[in-house]
Design an enzyme around this catalytic site. Structure first.
Site, PDB file in Angstrom:
ATOM      1  N   HIS A 233     -32.200   5.359  23.768  1.00 26.26           N
ATOM      2  CA  HIS A 233     -32.041   3.310  23.798  1.00 26.26           C
ATOM      3  C   HIS A 233     -33.137   2.847  24.621  1.00 26.26           C
ATOM      4  CE1 HIS A 233     -28.568   4.365  22.255  1.00 26.26           C
ATOM      5  NE2 HIS A 233     -28.105   5.341  22.963  1.00 26.26           N
ATOM      6  N   ARG A 340     -33.177   2.707   8.622  1.00 30.72           N
ATOM      7  CA  ARG A 340     -32.714   4.071   8.932  1.00 30.72           C
ATOM      8  C   ARG A 340     -31.747   3.373   8.911  1.00 30.72           C
ATOM      9  NH1 ARG A 340     -38.387   4.706  10.846  1.00 30.72           N
ATOM     10  NH2 ARG A 340     -39.574   6.849   9.671  1.00 30.72           N
ATOM     11  N   ARG A 376     -32.047   3.083   3.087  1.00 29.75           N
ATOM     12  CA  ARG A 376     -32.158   4.100   3.151  1.00 29.75           C
ATOM     13  C   ARG A 376     -30.644   4.192   3.463  1.00 29.75           C
ATOM     14  NH1 ARG A 376     -36.180   7.810   6.234  1.00 29.75           N
ATOM     15  NH2 ARG A 376     -34.674   7.770   7.571  1.00 29.75           N
ATOM     16  N   GLU A 478     -40.582  12.923  -0.543  1.00 26.95           N
ATOM     17  CA  GLU A 478     -41.150  13.032   0.989  1.00 26.95           C
ATOM     18  C   GLU A 478     -41.294  14.872   0.661  1.00 26.95           C
ATOM     19  OE1 GLU A 478     -38.846  11.630   4.105  1.00 26.95           O
ATOM     20  OE2 GLU A 478     -37.273  11.539   3.184  1.00 26.95           O
ATOM     21  N   ASN A 501     -44.620  10.873   6.153  1.00 29.51           N
ATOM     22  CA  ASN A 501     -44.358  11.906   7.363  1.00 29.51           C
ATOM     23  C   ASN A 501     -43.772  13.076   7.230  1.00 29.51           C
ATOM     24  OD1 ASN A 501     -44.502   8.912   8.884  1.00 29.51           O
ATOM     25  ND2 ASN A 501     -42.397   8.655   9.684  1.00 29.51           N
ATOM     26  N   ASP A 502     -42.718  13.248   6.490  1.00 30.18           N
ATOM     27  CA  ASP A 502     -42.080  14.442   6.471  1.00 30.18           C
ATOM     28  C   ASP A 502     -42.567  14.743   4.827  1.00 30.18           C
ATOM     29  OD1 ASP A 502     -39.859  15.305   7.277  1.00 30.18           O
ATOM     30  OD2 ASP A 502     -38.847  12.982   6.480  1.00 30.18           O
ATOM     31  N   ARG A 512     -43.995  18.096  11.505  1.00 30.22           N
ATOM     32  CA  ARG A 512     -43.554  17.489  12.694  1.00 30.22           C
ATOM     33  C   ARG A 512     -43.878  16.889  14.197  1.00 30.22           C
ATOM     34  NH1 ARG A 512     -40.101  12.933   9.738  1.00 30.22           N
ATOM     35  NH2 ARG A 512     -40.079  11.611  11.061  1.00 30.22           N
ATOM     36  N   CYS A 549     -43.448   4.079   3.434  1.00 28.66           N
ATOM     37  CA  CYS A 549     -43.019   3.712   4.577  1.00 28.66           C
ATOM     38  C   CYS A 549     -43.236   4.857   5.844  1.00 28.66           C
ATOM     39  CB  CYS A 549     -41.453   3.628   3.655  1.00 28.66           C
ATOM     40  SG  CYS A 549     -40.620   4.830   4.015  1.00 28.66           S
TER      41      CYS A 549
END
Ligand code: PEP
Ligand code: MG
Length: 626
Positions: A233, A340, A376, A478, A501-502, A512, A549
């Site tokens: 957080h 996200r 998404r 991805e 990223n993926d 990753r 993205c």
């Protein structure tokens, strides 16, 4: 960054000088390694953690003492059991009231920004695992309420410990905050407010959402914590408010005293305690330079991301929580390219209802005032333990397991998926909204997911609820499997968004989040470039816009090559938008294409990297590319 030298790269640009940015001439400068942590200067302490929010800050430490409370252990006799249970229930009620008051104060001051986190803590207070289990221990083990509660909290944390996913492991701190609050009320101890002086560097073991929400952007220079990772957080809120932050430092609270001078380099994940004068001078100069560059770059906020020869691309923001929208707009985002939605699930104890999805998405759409929001669907998965109702699955290879769209299409996850889709569809009546599916592996999955959208449209029609009947539905690219059939996928969808990223993880077989193989994580691997080119070509042929993205999209070093590979939309952390735009606006499309074509002829990531770095170093000041 290694720069200088021709390295075989042709001077492809229209000129090879440095680019003046919004009236500033920024000559290439000799690079002083910013993170000279490899050469620590005697007397100062350097600590490395996770860079949670970029930026440089220099300030005096304000240490927030949230050390563990001492838990009195006492055996109770049968007559005392009911008294202990009553004390426990009273402490829960008191904690609930305190959180309600913080929440109301916050909502009055900042709107509903941090509402969900506090609400989640309130729900946790009443969670049966906390309440029933503690009461059972008081009854069966004949122990006082404080001791019983501490044991319960430890047990719940133990379950979280077994989870491999970073995001979920970090949720341990939530149960700690909730447990500590009840404990303080049992002990009658007040939790002092966090009230740092202006421009302080707040140093803490961990900060509760209540703490963080009191730290106003103007008042705090930076945040550093022992605990946490990039998705804690503290990290999320620091990013949302653009406060430099380094988390996961493990023992920074042991190294810093109140009033110590501290330098925080949020981008590098570096904290320097009691720096030597030359270090302070170096970072002050760097901070000034970065501020000047940042401001100069922001001057392009309302200008289009268009090359000198008129090729237009679109720059969007990646957003995790609604608090980030303001910053996205301020940095000139043309919309949200990736929202996200996992965070909506993960900051709540209960599964979000259709109405909560609707209200949340509607507020995003309304705040964007006509700019598109790409939602998404939830990317929960594998061992990611979600809200109540989703089970905890242990898998040997979570990244390859039951996650993301696979959960959405599973018998257990489907009701959650439909709830989310109906909520999103309803929100689409209030402004432009796109739906995007993560982690799809092929056409069958996409058809199934689209059929779910159609089913939800039917439900809403039957209920007389308005929605955008022409809502755009796209997929993330991805996995190599879906990338390699992009030509077959294109007719099925309205847009592609490449999630590097993926994609890099799955193409190069590199976890990753595993630091032992991170040296192999190469965005400029020829296989990755070929995939991007292939997907971009397939998209163009079928008139399906192709976005990116993943993190690669927000690195200014890659901006030109991505343009040249044929991407039309780049979605990134909002703070990166101005610098990427400055690269686009200072280049020609022809130059970008030549760079991409040249790169595609090279066989190793290192050769490509050298080409790209040399080219970019000749064209742009280093401070812009860093
Ligand atoms: C990606 O994989 O590139 C992506 C954007 O998704 P995430 O980082 O959320 O997995
Ligand atoms: Mg991904």
């Amino acid at each position: 960054m290694s720069t200088g030298g021709n390295g075989g790269g042709k001077p492809d640009g229209p000129d090879s000088g440095s680019i003046p940015l919004a009236g500033m001439s920024l000559e290439p400068q000799k690079r002083i390694r910013p993170d000279s942590s490899t050469m620590p200067i005697l007397g100062e302490i350097r600590k490395r953690g996770a860079g949670a929010s970029p930026g440089i800050a220099i300030g005096r430490a304000y240490v927030v003492d949230r050390r563990k409370l001492k838990v009195p252990k006492r055996h109770v006799n049968s007559e005392e059991i009911d008294i202990e249970i009553a004390r426990f229930r009273a402490a829960i009620a008191e904690s609930d009231g305190q959180l309600e008051r913080i929440k109301n104060k916050l909502v009055a001051r900042e709107g509903e920004d941090h509402f969900h986190i506090l609400e989640a803590h309130q729900l946790m207070l009443h969670d049966e695992h906390v309440v029933d289990e503690t009461i059972r221990r008081i009854r069966e083990d004949h122990i006082n309420a404080e001791w019983a509660l501490r044991r319960t909290v430890e047990q719940i944390k133990h379950i979280f410990d077994a989870i491999e996913d970073d995001y979920f492991r970090e949720r341990r701190s939530d149960i700690d905050f909730v447990g500590d609050r009840i404990l303080r009320n049992l002990l009658g101890e007040e939790e002092g407010p966090v009230a740092p002086p202006p421009d302080a560097v707040v140093v803490a073991n961990d900060l509760s959402p209540g703490d963080t929400s009191q730290l106003h952007r103007a008042a705090v220079a930076a945040l550093v914590t022992d605990a946490g990772g990039k998705t804690s957080h503290t990290a999320i809120i620091a990013r949302a408010h653009e406060i430099p932050a380094v988390v996961g430092l493990e023992d920074v609270t042991n190294a810093v005293g109140n009033g110590d001078l501290v330098i925080v380099d949020g981008g590098a994940g570096l904290v320097i305690v009691n720096p030597e004068p030359q270090t302070v001078a170096h970072y002050r100069a760097r901070a000034r330079r970065e501020a000047a560059i940042g401001e100069a770059l922001l001057a392009n906020r309302d200008l289009p991301a268009e090359t000198i020869d008129g090729h237009r691309v679109h720059l969007f923001a990646n957003v995790d929580v609604v608090e980030e929208l303001e910053g996205a707009k301020q940095h000139g985002a043309e919309g949200v390219g990736l929202f996200r939605t996992e965070f909506l699930f993960l900051t709540k104890v209960d599964i979000p209802t259709e109405d909560e999805h609707y209200q949340y998405a509607r507020s995003v759409v309304e705040q964007l005032g006509g700019k598109v929001a790409t939602f998404r669907t939830f990317d929960l998965g594998g061992d990611k333990v979600g809200p109540a109702g989703t089970s905890l699955v242990r898998e040997a290879n979570p990244a390859l397991g039951l996650r993301s769209i696979r959960i959405s299409l599973s018998a257990q996850g489907r009701p959650l998926f439909l709830q989310q889709l109906r909520g999103l569809l309803r929100a689409s009546a209030h402004g432009p909204l796109r739906i995007m599916f993560p982690m799809v592996s092929g056409v069958a999955e996409i058809r199934e997911a689209k059929a779910a959208v159609e089913e939800c449209k039917e439900d809403l029609r039957a209920r007389g609820e308005p929605f955008d009947p022409a809502i755009k539905v796209g997929v993330m690219i991805e996995m190599p499997s879906v990338a390699l059939i992009a030509d077959m996928v294109a007719p099925e969808v309205d847009f592609f968004s490449i999630g590097t990223n993926d994609l890099i993880q799955y193409t190069l077989a590199i976890d990753r989040v595993n630091e032992h193989v991170s040296y192999l994580y190469k965005p400029l691997h020829p296989a990755i470039l070929r995939i991007i080119r292939y997907v971009a070509d397939a998209g163009r042929e079928h008139r399906v816009p192709v976005a990116m993205c993943g993190e690669m999209a927000g690195d200014p070093l890659f901006a030109l090559i991505l343009l040249g590979l044929g991407l039309e939309e780049l979605s990134m952390n909002a703070v990166a938008i101005p610098v990427v735009k400055s690269v686009v606006r200072a280049s020609t499309f022809e130059e970008a294409q030549r760079l991409a074509d040249h790169a595609l002829t090279l066989a190793t990531p290192d050769e490509i990297e050298e080409l790209v770095r040399d080219h970019m170093a000749k064209r742009f000041p280093e401070d812009v590319l860093k």
